[in-house]
Design a protein around this motif. Structure first.
Motif, PDB file in Angstrom:
ATOM      1  N   LEU A  79      33.469 -62.196  80.216  1.00  0.00           N
ATOM      2  CA  LEU A  79      32.599 -63.345  80.029  1.00  0.00           C
ATOM      3  C   LEU A  79      33.045 -63.674  78.839  1.00  0.00           C
ATOM      4  O   LEU A  79      33.165 -62.883  77.661  1.00  0.00           O
ATOM      5  CB  LEU A  79      31.018 -63.006  80.030  1.00  0.00           C
ATOM      6  CG  LEU A  79      30.514 -62.517  81.189  1.00  0.00           C
ATOM      7  CD1 LEU A  79      28.887 -62.016  80.978  1.00  0.00           C
ATOM      8  CD2 LEU A  79      30.460 -63.478  82.201  1.00  0.00           C
ATOM      9  N   GLU A  80      33.412 -65.239  78.689  1.00  0.00           N
ATOM     10  CA  GLU A  80      33.685 -65.524  77.235  1.00  0.00           C
ATOM     11  C   GLU A  80      32.602 -65.808  76.298  1.00  0.00           C
ATOM     12  O   GLU A  80      31.440 -66.465  77.018  1.00  0.00           O
ATOM     13  CB  GLU A  80      34.358 -66.959  77.471  1.00  0.00           C
ATOM     14  CG  GLU A  80      35.122 -67.548  76.197  1.00  0.00           C
ATOM     15  CD  GLU A  80      35.881 -68.848  76.392  1.00  0.00           C
ATOM     16  OE1 GLU A  80      36.408 -69.484  75.394  1.00  0.00           O
ATOM     17  OE2 GLU A  80      36.168 -69.266  77.396  1.00  0.00           O
ATOM     18  N   VAL A  81      32.633 -65.285  75.293  1.00  0.00           N
ATOM     19  CA  VAL A  81      31.521 -65.317  74.341  1.00  0.00           C
ATOM     20  C   VAL A  81      31.686 -66.066  72.984  1.00  0.00           C
ATOM     21  O   VAL A  81      32.936 -66.581  72.828  1.00  0.00           O
ATOM     22  CB  VAL A  81      31.132 -63.942  73.786  1.00  0.00           C
ATOM     23  CG1 VAL A  81      30.679 -62.967  75.030  1.00  0.00           C
ATOM     24  CG2 VAL A  81      32.344 -63.339  72.942  1.00  0.00           C
ATOM     25  N   MET A  82      30.597 -66.744  72.187  1.00  0.00           N
ATOM     26  CA  MET A  82      30.670 -67.343  71.136  1.00  0.00           C
ATOM     27  C   MET A  82      30.884 -66.279  70.086  1.00  0.00           C
ATOM     28  O   MET A  82      30.240 -65.243  70.171  1.00  0.00           O
ATOM     29  CB  MET A  82      29.321 -68.266  70.821  1.00  0.00           C
ATOM     30  CG  MET A  82      29.119 -69.346  71.998  1.00  0.00           C
ATOM     31  SD  MET A  82      28.013 -70.212  71.743  1.00  0.00           S
ATOM     32  CE  MET A  82      28.114 -71.148  70.115  1.00  0.00           C
ATOM     33  N   GLU A  83      31.223 -66.448  68.916  1.00  0.00           N
ATOM     34  CA  GLU A  83      31.391 -65.722  67.829  1.00  0.00           C
ATOM     35  C   GLU A  83      30.147 -65.014  67.280  1.00  0.00           C
ATOM     36  O   GLU A  83      30.180 -63.892  67.207  1.00  0.00           O
ATOM     37  CB  GLU A  83      32.200 -66.530  66.598  1.00  0.00           C
ATOM     38  CG  GLU A  83      32.478 -65.388  65.495  1.00  0.00           C
ATOM     39  CD  GLU A  83      33.138 -66.303  64.276  1.00  0.00           C
ATOM     40  OE1 GLU A  83      33.601 -65.728  63.309  1.00  0.00           O
ATOM     41  OE2 GLU A  83      33.363 -67.518  64.357  1.00  0.00           O
ATOM     42  N   GLU A  84      29.072 -65.726  67.488  1.00  0.00           N
ATOM     43  CA  GLU A  84      27.812 -65.316  66.976  1.00  0.00           C
ATOM     44  C   GLU A  84      27.431 -64.267  67.952  1.00  0.00           C
ATOM     45  O   GLU A  84      26.326 -63.533  67.432  1.00  0.00           O
ATOM     46  CB  GLU A  84      26.870 -66.369  66.878  1.00  0.00           C
ATOM     47  CG  GLU A  84      26.611 -67.174  68.138  1.00  0.00           C
ATOM     48  CD  GLU A  84      25.613 -68.391  68.174  1.00  0.00           C
ATOM     49  OE1 GLU A  84      24.808 -68.582  68.852  1.00  0.00           O
ATOM     50  OE2 GLU A  84      25.993 -69.145  67.051  1.00  0.00           O
TER      51      GLU A  84
ATOM     52  N   GLY B 133      40.217 -62.368  66.608  1.00  0.00           N
ATOM     53  CA  GLY B 133      40.237 -63.390  67.690  1.00  0.00           C
ATOM     54  C   GLY B 133      39.380 -62.697  68.882  1.00  0.00           C
ATOM     55  O   GLY B 133      39.762 -63.164  70.066  1.00  0.00           O
ATOM     56  N   ILE B 134      38.589 -61.899  68.706  1.00  0.00           N
ATOM     57  CA  ILE B 134      37.660 -61.296  70.066  1.00  0.00           C
ATOM     58  C   ILE B 134      36.996 -62.521  70.619  1.00  0.00           C
ATOM     59  O   ILE B 134      36.323 -63.420  69.812  1.00  0.00           O
ATOM     60  CB  ILE B 134      36.764 -60.381  69.670  1.00  0.00           C
ATOM     61  CG1 ILE B 134      37.787 -59.131  69.173  1.00  0.00           C
ATOM     62  CG2 ILE B 134      35.919 -59.935  70.685  1.00  0.00           C
ATOM     63  CD1 ILE B 134      36.677 -58.025  68.679  1.00  0.00           C
ATOM     64  N   LYS B 135      37.380 -62.872  71.962  1.00  0.00           N
ATOM     65  CA  LYS B 135      36.737 -63.820  72.710  1.00  0.00           C
ATOM     66  C   LYS B 135      35.781 -63.514  74.027  1.00  0.00           C
ATOM     67  O   LYS B 135      35.122 -64.270  74.573  1.00  0.00           O
ATOM     68  CB  LYS B 135      37.726 -64.937  73.167  1.00  0.00           C
ATOM     69  CG  LYS B 135      38.160 -65.713  72.088  1.00  0.00           C
ATOM     70  CD  LYS B 135      39.438 -66.630  72.222  1.00  0.00           C
ATOM     71  CE  LYS B 135      39.251 -67.705  73.354  1.00  0.00           C
ATOM     72  NZ  LYS B 135      40.069 -68.628  73.833  1.00  0.00           N
ATOM     73  N   TYR B 136      36.311 -62.252  74.503  1.00  0.00           N
ATOM     74  CA  TYR B 136      35.589 -61.999  75.899  1.00  0.00           C
ATOM     75  C   TYR B 136      34.954 -60.582  75.578  1.00  0.00           C
ATOM     76  O   TYR B 136      35.012 -59.667  74.890  1.00  0.00           O
ATOM     77  CB  TYR B 136      36.739 -61.686  76.770  1.00  0.00           C
ATOM     78  CG  TYR B 136      37.501 -63.198  76.797  1.00  0.00           C
ATOM     79  CD1 TYR B 136      36.582 -63.861  77.952  1.00  0.00           C
ATOM     80  CD2 TYR B 136      38.655 -63.522  76.335  1.00  0.00           C
ATOM     81  CE1 TYR B 136      37.568 -65.078  78.167  1.00  0.00           C
ATOM     82  CE2 TYR B 136      39.179 -64.656  76.478  1.00  0.00           C
ATOM     83  CZ  TYR B 136      38.535 -65.518  77.467  1.00  0.00           C
ATOM     84  OH  TYR B 136      39.275 -66.549  77.690  1.00  0.00           O
ATOM     85  N   PHE B 137      33.840 -60.442  76.794  1.00  0.00           N
ATOM     86  CA  PHE B 137      32.937 -59.121  76.841  1.00  0.00           C
ATOM     87  C   PHE B 137      33.082 -58.740  78.263  1.00  0.00           C
ATOM     88  O   PHE B 137      32.713 -59.489  79.024  1.00  0.00           O
ATOM     89  CB  PHE B 137      31.589 -59.863  76.322  1.00  0.00           C
ATOM     90  CG  PHE B 137      30.504 -58.721  76.862  1.00  0.00           C
ATOM     91  CD1 PHE B 137      30.419 -57.594  76.182  1.00  0.00           C
ATOM     92  CD2 PHE B 137      29.859 -59.173  77.894  1.00  0.00           C
ATOM     93  CE1 PHE B 137      29.363 -56.629  76.603  1.00  0.00           C
ATOM     94  CE2 PHE B 137      28.776 -58.351  78.235  1.00  0.00           C
ATOM     95  CZ  PHE B 137      28.360 -56.971  77.821  1.00  0.00           C
TER      96      PHE B 137
END
Length: 357
Positions: A47-52, A64-68
């Motif tokens: 799942l793509e996540v927001m930085e927050e 650059g982490i973007k996914y969970f």
């Protein structure tokens, strides 16, 4: 009850490894289920996540982490073999997505080959990029706001912290020995001098300059100025373009510049003397007051930061300058070639103070 693991990654996780082609694997729209004797491992799709949404413990572990990706082992009392399979699957998925493993106990681990920064070979004349901001905060910035800015650097781009610092080369103080409080105090005592700030790779040069007087002077208009130079090669490493973009935007919100940019260092326009916009934009530009009202074409094409600044960026692996997105800077806002002359459309006081008779 279950045992939960999450993978926080730069790219999406992949089920292409042969371990996911076994007969006891069930594929579903939400992911896959690995069924074993008396246990099952459920693996969700990335799942793509927001930085927050990234946990505080995870922020700064990888750029650059973007996914969970969520992995659940049931039941909690599953046999030892189930935990061995869980560990193997987690490593495979983290490696495929350049990610880290975060378990429910708060333990963070990185699989082999996943590094925050790959080795960058030293070159005699490396290509570099610069992030730069011009803003109107005076010496009180160091006392009131710089600690928060430094803590922000530490949590996101710790490589930019000063390994050593001083007022001459080689700099005489080490941050590891003196601590951040000493660095801030040193900076406040020498704020009108040129501070030597040695960061770590990929950063090569950082400077902060706050002139004795902000605004119009007898010699011209001066603003506070921060520039952070880094090796261009890092833009080819996983997550770094995303992380640098995030940092540039958040730093802009903290500093509230009237202008900020990112560009190749060899085309730098930077110092504390402000005379107007550069004729050619770089790879990113952000504008604040008073220029927001003077450049409607920019704000029309731009996005807004959380604090209401306007920005246009092309910060990615195959980055280009901004003139593929927006036309050139209006002529009346461009700095003139003569250093004693300023843009024709001048929104500040001055720019020159008159000598008293």
């Amino acid at each position: 009850m279950s045992y939960d693991i999450s993978i926080w990654s730069v790219n999406k996780t992949s089920f292409e490894n042969e371990i996911f082609n076994q007969e006891n694997i069930k594929r579903q729209n939400e992911g896959i289920i690995f069924e074993g004797p008396n246990f099952q491992i459920m693996i969700g799709n990335s799942l793509e996540v927001m930085e927050e949404d990234i946990p505080e413990e995870v922020v700064g572990q990888l750029p650059g982490i973007k996914y969970f990706t969520e992995i659940i082992l049931e039941p909690l009392g599953a046999p030892k073999r189930a935990f061995q399979i869980l560990k193997k699957i987690s490593k495979i998925l983290a490696q495929s997505s350049h990610g880290i493993i975060f378990d429910e106990r708060g333990t963070i681990s990185s699989p082999t080959g996943v590094k925050r920064l790959e080795t960058i070979k030293v070159k005699d004349d490396p290509d570099c990029l610069q992030m730069t901001w011009w803003f109107m905060k005076d010496h009180t910035f160091i006392k009131d706001d710089f600690k928060a800015f430094l803590e922000f650097i530490e949590s996101t781009l710790p490589e930019a912290l000063p390994r050593r610092y001083g007022i001459y080369e080689p700099p005489q103080f080490k941050l590891a020995e003196k601590g951040k409080e000493h660095f801030i105090q040193f900076l406040s005592e020498h704020i009108h001098e040129v501070i030597v700030w040695y960061p770590s790779k990929p950063f090569t040069y950082i400077t902060i300059q706050i002139p004795p007087k902000i605004g119009a002077t007898r010699e011209g208009f001066r603003a506070s100025y921060i520039t952070m130079e880094f090796l261009e090669e890092v833009m080819n490493q996983p997550g770094w373009p995303t992380e640098l973009k995030r940092f540039w935007l958040k730093a802009s919100d903290q500093l509230q510049p009237f202008y900020g940019e990112m560009r190749k260092a060899k085309f730098s326009i930077g110092d504390t003397w402000w005379r107007g916009f550069p004729k050619k934009l770089g790879n990113a530009a952000v504008i604040g007051k008073p220029y927001i009202d003077l450049w409607p074409e920019f704000t029309k094409e731009a996005k807004q930061t959380d604090s209401g600044l306007f920005y246009i960026e092309n910060i990615k692996k195959d980055y280009q300058d901004l003139h593929s997105i927006i036309a050139e800077v209006p002529e009346d806002l461009v700095q003139l070639k003569t250093k004693k002359k300023h843009s024709r459309n001048w929104p500040f006081e001055g720019p020159f103070l008159k000598y008293k008779k």
